[in-house]
Scaffold this motif. Structure first.
Motif, PDB file in Angstrom:
ATOM      1  N   LEU A  75     -57.822  77.696  45.945  1.00 54.27           N
ATOM      2  CA  LEU A  75     -56.415  77.696  46.330  1.00 54.27           C
ATOM      3  C   LEU A  75     -55.529  78.238  45.214  1.00 54.27           C
ATOM      4  N   ARG A  76     -55.792  77.838  43.986  1.00 51.27           N
ATOM      5  CA  ARG A  76     -54.968  78.304  42.862  1.00 51.27           C
ATOM      6  C   ARG A  76     -55.165  79.806  42.635  1.00 51.27           C
ATOM      7  N   ARG A  77     -56.338  80.312  42.975  1.00 50.50           N
ATOM      8  CA  ARG A  77     -56.604  81.742  42.811  1.00 50.50           C
ATOM      9  C   ARG A  77     -55.991  82.569  43.938  1.00 50.50           C
ATOM     10  N   GLU A  78     -56.158  82.111  45.172  1.00 49.08           N
ATOM     11  CA  GLU A  78     -55.776  82.913  46.331  1.00 49.08           C
ATOM     12  C   GLU A  78     -54.412  82.556  46.914  1.00 49.08           C
ATOM     13  N   PHE A  79     -54.018  81.293  46.850  1.00 52.14           N
ATOM     14  CA  PHE A  79     -52.773  80.848  47.476  1.00 52.14           C
ATOM     15  C   PHE A  79     -51.983  79.926  46.546  1.00 52.14           C
ATOM     16  N   PRO A  80     -51.660  80.418  45.336  1.00 52.36           N
ATOM     17  CA  PRO A  80     -50.886  79.580  44.419  1.00 52.36           C
ATOM     18  C   PRO A  80     -49.508  79.313  45.003  1.00 52.36           C
ATOM     19  N   GLY A  81     -48.998  78.141  44.764  1.00 53.23           N
ATOM     20  CA  GLY A  81     -47.686  77.799  45.302  1.00 53.23           C
ATOM     21  C   GLY A  81     -47.773  76.670  46.309  1.00 53.23           C
ATOM     22  N   ARG A  82     -47.010  76.789  47.392  1.00 59.95           N
ATOM     23  CA  ARG A  82     -46.845  75.685  48.329  1.00 59.95           C
ATOM     24  C   ARG A  82     -48.150  75.273  48.998  1.00 59.95           C
ATOM     25  N   TRP A  83     -49.000  76.239  49.373  1.00 58.25           N
ATOM     26  CA  TRP A  83     -50.238  75.863  50.047  1.00 58.25           C
ATOM     27  C   TRP A  83     -51.133  75.030  49.137  1.00 58.25           C
ATOM     28  N   THR A  84     -51.226  75.414  47.872  1.00 57.51           N
ATOM     29  CA  THR A  84     -52.015  74.611  46.927  1.00 57.51           C
ATOM     30  C   THR A  84     -51.434  73.207  46.812  1.00 57.51           C
ATOM     31  N   TYR A  85     -50.122  73.130  46.669  1.00 58.81           N
ATOM     32  CA  TYR A  85     -49.460  71.826  46.525  1.00 58.81           C
ATOM     33  C   TYR A  85     -49.675  70.963  47.766  1.00 58.81           C
ATOM     34  N   ASP A  86     -49.408  71.517  48.950  1.00 58.38           N
ATOM     35  CA  ASP A  86     -49.523  70.736  50.183  1.00 58.38           C
ATOM     36  C   ASP A  86     -50.952  70.270  50.437  1.00 58.38           C
ATOM     37  N   VAL A  87     -51.906  71.184  50.278  1.00 57.87           N
ATOM     38  CA  VAL A  87     -53.302  70.838  50.587  1.00 57.87           C
ATOM     39  C   VAL A  87     -53.849  69.828  49.596  1.00 57.87           C
ATOM     40  N   MET A  88     -53.640  70.041  48.305  1.00 55.96           N
ATOM     41  CA  MET A  88     -54.198  69.111  47.324  1.00 55.96           C
ATOM     42  C   MET A  88     -53.498  67.756  47.387  1.00 55.96           C
ATOM     43  N   SER A  89     -52.202  67.735  47.686  1.00 59.99           N
ATOM     44  CA  SER A  89     -51.508  66.454  47.865  1.00 59.99           C
ATOM     45  C   SER A  89     -52.090  65.706  49.058  1.00 59.99           C
ATOM     46  N   LYS A  90     -52.362  66.435  50.119  1.00 60.30           N
ATOM     47  CA  LYS A  90     -52.942  65.840  51.327  1.00 60.30           C
ATOM     48  C   LYS A  90     -54.335  65.263  51.028  1.00 60.30           C
ATOM     49  N   VAL A  91     -55.137  66.027  50.319  1.00 60.46           N
ATOM     50  CA  VAL A  91     -56.492  65.572  49.976  1.00 60.46           C
ATOM     51  C   VAL A  91     -56.441  64.267  49.184  1.00 60.46           C
TER      52      VAL A  91
END
Length: 262
Positions: free
Chosen positions: A132-148
């Motif tokens: 995620l940090r490599r391909e989609f840094p920003g909101r997607w990384t934040y939302d997905v990792m927070s969810k996990v």
């Protein structure tokens, strides 16, 4: 705003999410919600809000689109609110849609049994975060990792794996999710056994090979097998892509922005 000790209107505004993840403009604010008894109250509330935000250095106010939002944009059927906000200086932007379908009879039209497509496990989380940090840094990384971190286990993410690494993901939600976000705000409307998919994405190097469709199909299979019926894919313009899996438009939103520099 109060009258005789009674609330007759309110405005909810959020600051930029720039301190949370990369991408947002730090000088942008979000209008999360507004409600009032009559238009005069609304005008007064918005005037005070504009003044406060300008004094704080904000350069624009966006309707919705904030983290943990009520609305990603203004629903197209809310014409009265749209007209009010445009009179107050907001300008309309592009359209986005929500898509839905019943998964009861879903059959994956793009099966790729040779690909490793499965739920993320605890052991996969470091590779997921690196992807995620490599391909989609920003909101997607934040939302997905927070969810996990908030859910009992990371199976809320469905992954595409290759040679021990992660090359794609889809965020899944269903009835009983601890921290419903995004399209899950409509879970009451979706009804019992609701489901949500998105965001979803694959590595840049894997695009154009049909693997995104394969990931989407396998993720929807996973939701269906969990007993999900009405499923939503929210805030997108990819009607043709998701339509290939039977999804149809359920809501339309407009972006509304008030630029204080105009």
């Amino acid at each position: 705003e109060m009258s005789d000790g009674e609330i007759i209107g309110f405005v909810s505004v959020k600051r930029s999410a720039a301190p949370l993840f990369r991408g947002p403009d730090p000088d942008q604010s979000h209008l999360s919600a507004i409600a009032f008894r009559d238009a005069n109250v609304g005008v007064d509330l918005l005037a005070d809000t504009k003044k406060i935000l300008r004094n704080r250095g904000a350069i624009r106010l966006v309707f919705g689109q904030d983290t943990r939002h009520f609305f990603p944009g203004l629903p197209s059927e809310c014409r009265t609110l749209s007209d009010f906000l445009m009179v107050e200086g907001f300008a309309e932007g592009g359209e986005q849609v929500d898509l839905e379908r019943d998964l009861k009879d879903y059959v994956n039209p793009f099966p790729r049994p040779e690909l490793e497509l499965r739920s993320v496990t605890n052991a996969d989380v470091p590779a997921l975060e690196a992807f995620l940090r490599r391909e989609f840094p920003g909101r997607w990384t934040y939302d997905v990792m927070s969810k996990v971190l908030q859910e009992p286990d990371p199976s809320c993410v469905f992954g595409f794996f290759d040679q021990g690494g992660v090359d794609g993901f889809a965020l899944l939600q269903w009835e009983g999710s601890v921290a419903p976000i995004g399209g899950a705000v409509w879970r009451g409307d979706l009804g019992p056994s609701w489901g949500s998919l998105g965001p979803i994405g694959v590595s840049k190097s894997r695009r154009g090979k049909g693997e995104g469709n394969a990931l989407l199909g396998a993720a929807l299979d996973n939701l269906r097998d969990r007993g999900v019926r009405q499923c939503i894919i929210d805030w997108t313009t990819l009607i043709k892509f998701y339509g290939g899996h039977g999804f149809e438009v359920s809501r339309t939103y407009k972006s509304l922005v008030l630029d204080f520099r105009d």
